[in-house]
Structure formats: C-alpha cells, structure tokens
Design a protein around this motif. Structure first.
Motif, PDB file in Angstrom:
ATOM      1  N   ALA A   1      -2.495   4.172   1.122  1.00 29.50           N
ATOM      2  CA  ALA A   1      -2.687   2.831   1.094  1.00 29.50           C
ATOM      3  C   ALA A   1      -3.725   2.089   0.732  1.00 29.50           C
ATOM      4  CB  ALA A   1      -2.196   2.467   2.854  1.00 29.50           C
ATOM      5  N   VAL A   2      -3.412   0.838   0.068  1.00 24.47           N
ATOM      6  CA  VAL A   2      -4.205   0.141  -0.681  1.00 24.47           C
ATOM      7  C   VAL A   2      -4.126  -1.325  -0.317  1.00 24.47           C
ATOM      8  CG1 VAL A   2      -4.939   1.677  -2.382  1.00 24.47           C
ATOM      9  CG2 VAL A   2      -3.130  -0.191  -3.027  1.00 24.47           C
ATOM     10  N   ALA A   3      -5.008  -2.208  -0.376  1.00 26.28           N
ATOM     11  CA  ALA A   3      -5.022  -3.555  -0.320  1.00 26.28           C
ATOM     12  C   ALA A   3      -3.973  -4.180  -1.550  1.00 26.28           C
ATOM     13  CB  ALA A   3      -6.143  -4.294  -0.502  1.00 26.28           C
ATOM     14  N   ARG A   4      -3.313  -5.388  -1.255  1.00 27.74           N
ATOM     15  CA  ARG A   4      -2.053  -5.667  -2.311  1.00 27.74           C
ATOM     16  C   ARG A   4      -3.002  -6.156  -3.676  1.00 27.74           C
ATOM     17  NH1 ARG A   4       2.841  -5.911  -1.348  1.00 27.74           N
ATOM     18  NH2 ARG A   4       3.469  -5.583   0.626  1.00 27.74           N
ATOM     19  N   ASP A   5      -4.178  -6.677  -3.595  1.00 25.68           N
ATOM     20  CA  ASP A   5      -4.887  -6.888  -4.513  1.00 25.68           C
ATOM     21  C   ASP A   5      -5.956  -5.939  -5.297  1.00 25.68           C
ATOM     22  OD1 ASP A   5      -6.863  -6.525  -2.689  1.00 25.68           O
ATOM     23  OD2 ASP A   5      -7.621  -8.553  -3.203  1.00 25.68           O
ATOM     24  N   HIS A   6      -5.611  -4.548  -4.934  1.00 26.70           N
ATOM     25  CA  HIS A   6      -6.411  -3.362  -5.456  1.00 26.70           C
ATOM     26  C   HIS A   6      -5.642  -2.963  -6.652  1.00 26.70           C
ATOM     27  CE1 HIS A   6      -7.800   0.926  -5.625  1.00 26.70           C
ATOM     28  NE2 HIS A   6      -8.347   0.538  -4.805  1.00 26.70           N
ATOM     29  N   PRO A   7      -6.544  -2.439  -7.720  1.00 31.25           N
ATOM     30  CA  PRO A   7      -6.001  -2.110  -8.841  1.00 31.25           C
ATOM     31  C   PRO A   7      -4.824  -1.149  -9.056  1.00 31.25           C
ATOM     32  CG  PRO A   7      -8.469  -2.196  -9.291  1.00 31.25           C
ATOM     33  CD  PRO A   7      -7.815  -2.422  -7.803  1.00 31.25           C
ATOM     34  N   LEU A   8      -4.673  -0.151  -8.007  1.00 28.34           N
ATOM     35  CA  LEU A   8      -3.580   0.670  -7.744  1.00 28.34           C
ATOM     36  C   LEU A   8      -2.435   0.238  -7.066  1.00 28.34           C
ATOM     37  CD1 LEU A   8      -5.621   3.858  -6.599  1.00 28.34           C
ATOM     38  CD2 LEU A   8      -4.673   3.367  -8.999  1.00 28.34           C
ATOM     39  N   ALA A   9      -2.436  -0.933  -6.548  1.00 31.67           N
ATOM     40  CA  ALA A   9      -1.212  -1.524  -5.907  1.00 31.67           C
ATOM     41  C   ALA A   9       0.014  -1.740  -6.748  1.00 31.67           C
ATOM     42  CB  ALA A   9      -1.782  -2.939  -5.158  1.00 31.67           C
ATOM     43  N   ALA A  10       0.015  -1.751  -7.985  1.00 29.74           N
ATOM     44  CA  ALA A  10       1.056  -2.085  -9.005  1.00 29.74           C
ATOM     45  C   ALA A  10       1.740  -0.711  -9.297  1.00 29.74           C
ATOM     46  CB  ALA A  10       0.760  -2.748 -10.129  1.00 29.74           C
ATOM     47  N   ARG A  11       0.957   0.403  -8.835  1.00 28.54           N
ATOM     48  CA  ARG A  11       1.611   1.743  -9.188  1.00 28.54           C
ATOM     49  C   ARG A  11       2.680   2.040  -8.460  1.00 28.54           C
ATOM     50  NH1 ARG A  11      -2.773   4.807 -11.716  1.00 28.54           N
ATOM     51  NH2 ARG A  11      -1.022   6.583 -11.775  1.00 28.54           N
ATOM     52  N   SER A  12       3.632   2.942  -8.937  1.00 26.31           N
ATOM     53  CA  SER A  12       4.719   3.515  -8.024  1.00 26.31           C
ATOM     54  C   SER A  12       4.353   4.707  -7.392  1.00 26.31           C
ATOM     55  CB  SER A  12       6.019   3.717  -8.862  1.00 26.31           C
ATOM     56  OG  SER A  12       5.706   4.775  -9.889  1.00 26.31           O
ATOM     57  N   ARG A  13       3.403   5.567  -7.693  1.00 23.35           N
ATOM     58  CA  ARG A  13       2.818   6.655  -7.118  1.00 23.35           C
ATOM     59  C   ARG A  13       1.437   6.924  -7.505  1.00 23.35           C
ATOM     60  NH1 ARG A  13       6.989   8.450 -10.232  1.00 23.35           N
ATOM     61  NH2 ARG A  13       8.193   8.604  -8.316  1.00 23.35           N
ATOM     62  N   VAL A  14       0.745   7.753  -6.942  1.00 23.06           N
ATOM     63  CA  VAL A  14      -0.588   8.032  -7.571  1.00 23.06           C
ATOM     64  C   VAL A  14      -0.876   9.738  -7.381  1.00 23.06           C
ATOM     65  CG1 VAL A  14      -1.898   5.822  -6.787  1.00 23.06           C
ATOM     66  CG2 VAL A  14      -1.648   7.520  -5.176  1.00 23.06           C
TER      67      VAL A  14
END
Length: 305
Positions: free
Chosen positions: A176-189
């Motif tokens: 879980a990340v904040a909506r403005d985190h660089p990873l937020a646009a990813r579909s998975r990590v």
C-alpha cells in the motif's frame, strides 16, 4: 484418575504453568497442585518436572495428557450427543479474533446470527479481540470456544494435539502506498520495486513483518523500517500521509478508508496468510458452535467476493 485431573494435566502442557491453569479453570493454584498430586499417586512414573520456577510435563506426562485428551473428547461426545438430541442450537458461544478480522467480521457475524438472519434457533456470540503473535493462538482455545487465528501460508501448521483448525480463507497482503507515490500508477510491484522503502510494518512475529523479511531476502538487501504499528487503521493513516510503504490485508482491512491510498499486489514472494478457526475438539461437537462456524464461513465468503 478423574476426568478433571486429566483436564488439568492437559492444560498444564498447553499453558506451561500452574498459575495459568488456575486462571483458565477458575480455581486456585493450590487446587491445581492438589489435583496433580492426586493424579500422580496413581502412577509410578513422574508426570511433571521442575523447569526453573515453572512446572512442565515429563515425557510420561505428555503421553498421559495426549491419551487424556482423547478421553475428554469421548466424554464430551457422550454428553453432547444427548445435548444435540434434547436441545436446540441456541446458547452462548465465545469467540476470540485478531484485530483486523474482528473489524471485518464481528459486526457481520452478529447480523448473520440475528433472528431475522438465522431464525429463532440461533446462538448468542460473545466477542473478544486477542491480537497475539502467531505462535500464541492455539493456547487461546483454552479460554474461548472459537479462536480466529492467522498464519503465513508457508509456515508450520497448527499443532494437532487437542486443537482442530478449519480454514476460512487465504488472504494476500498487498503493498500500500499514498496516491501521490511514484509506485501508485503501477498495477503490481516486485521486491526490487519496494525494498528501498522506507517502511511501516508490524511488530516481529506478525504477518506483514514476515513478508517484509521475504522481500529483503529476494531483493538481496535489508529494508529500512521507520514505524512498527499493529493496527491496520493506523498503518493506513501513516501510509496516506506519504513517505512510507506498507502492507495491508486484501479482505480484512477493507474497513480502512482507501481514498488516499493505493493497494498493489506483490509478486515474487509468498504473501498469503491463512485465516483459520481454531477450537478444542469437544467444543466443535456442540451444535451452537457448529452453527457459528458455518455463519463465519458465509460472512467470509461475502467479504472475499
């Protein structure tokens, strides 16, 4: 040799001290010691031994405790066979649950067992939250009819001596990340995407910290842990504030407001925790307890689906 003496011996093996047995059985430590002494008089081989300031079972005591559990179960089966014949499914069923499962299931369970949902012949539940480390869940079955417990999918199964486990669900833990985190646009990590953190995680011995250890192992470098928090509502709030990555259970933390966070499936490590119902075998013979177990299954199915 009396059934209640065998019960005391079994509880000593499960709980590890005379004081804990006395508290669980609502008697004095002196009464526990007297009953153990009376039981010992029937056997030449010592059943207990001193372990520092505590009293532990010998190998012979463990054998008798295991056999005694079967006798206790048999007596309970005889009593409950008559109960099932003579009584309805009503009655009080005590339940312990860890925090996130309690937040997600307890309210829905009460609705499921209400007269409008389950009919007039419904059990009454008494609910308690007990958020303990994974290894401590089986001992709670001495105090509650049903214990909602969690363990990681790859960890050792629950002990089978005197405890039965029924699986409710396998639940992934998502990053879980904040909506403005660089990873937020990813579909998975993957572990390489998140290892540098920094992280908010649970205390040692709980599922998020276990998964985070696997992330570090797969990525080949340590993680930076900034916060250790058990409550998922507080974890979500810290994640939403920005600056850290965390983990949230996919199903049982949905009561947390997700407006300011994004959940991402984590690939490359095992992230599933198993949610089980633990109980003493004799408790599962009660119709009221079985009705509650069935209701828990229905509630969890709706939560997942």
């Amino acid at each position: 040799m009396e059934i209640h003496q065998l019960q005391i011996l079994r509880e000593l093996g499960a709980l590890g001290s005379v004081a804990a047995v006395a508290a669980t059985m609502n008697v004095t430590p002196s009464a526990v010691s007297q009953q153990l002494a009376a039981l010992q008089r029937g056997f030449r081989t010592p059943l207990t031994r001193k372990d520092g300031r505590r009293l532990a079972l010998t190998a012979a005591g463990e054998v008798l405790a295991t056999a005694g559990a079967e006798a206790i179960d048999a007596v309970a089966a005889a009593r409950n066979a008559l109960d099932d014949f003579e009584t309805a499914g009503s009655g009080v069923v005590t339940i312990s649950g860890f925090h996130s499962v309690g937040q997600a299931l307890f309210g829905e369970l009460i609705r499921e067992l209400s007269p409008s949902g389950a009919g007039e012949d419904a059990p009454t539940v008494q609910l308690t939250d007990e958020d303990v480390a994974q290894s401590e869940f089986p001992a709670l079955t001495a105090r509650y009819d049903l214990v909602l417990a969690h363990r990681m999918e790859h960890s050792a199964p629950w002990p089978t001596q005197g405890v039965r486990g029924l699986t409710l669900a396998k639940e992934p833990l998502d990053v879980a990340v904040a909506r403005d985190h660089p990873l937020a646009a990813r579909s998975r990590v993957s572990p390489a995407d998140v290892v540098d953190g920094p992280w908010v995680t649970s205390r040692t011995g709980y599922s998020p910290d276990d998964v985070l250890g696997a992330v570090a192992a797969v990525a080949g470098r340590p993680v930076e842990i900034r916060h250790r928090i058990k409550d998922y509502g507080a974890v979500a709030g810290v994640i939403a504030a920005g600056g850290v990555i965390g983990m949230l259970p996919r199903y049982t933390s949905r009561t947390v407001d997700d407006d300011d966070i994004v959940r991402l499936p984590l690939r490359g490590v095992s992230t599933h925790r198993v949610i089980d119902v633990l109980a003493r075998p004799e408790n599962l013979r009660r119709r009221s307890v079985r009705l509650v177990v069935d209701a828990l299954g229905r509630v969890m199915a709706r939560l997942r689906g």
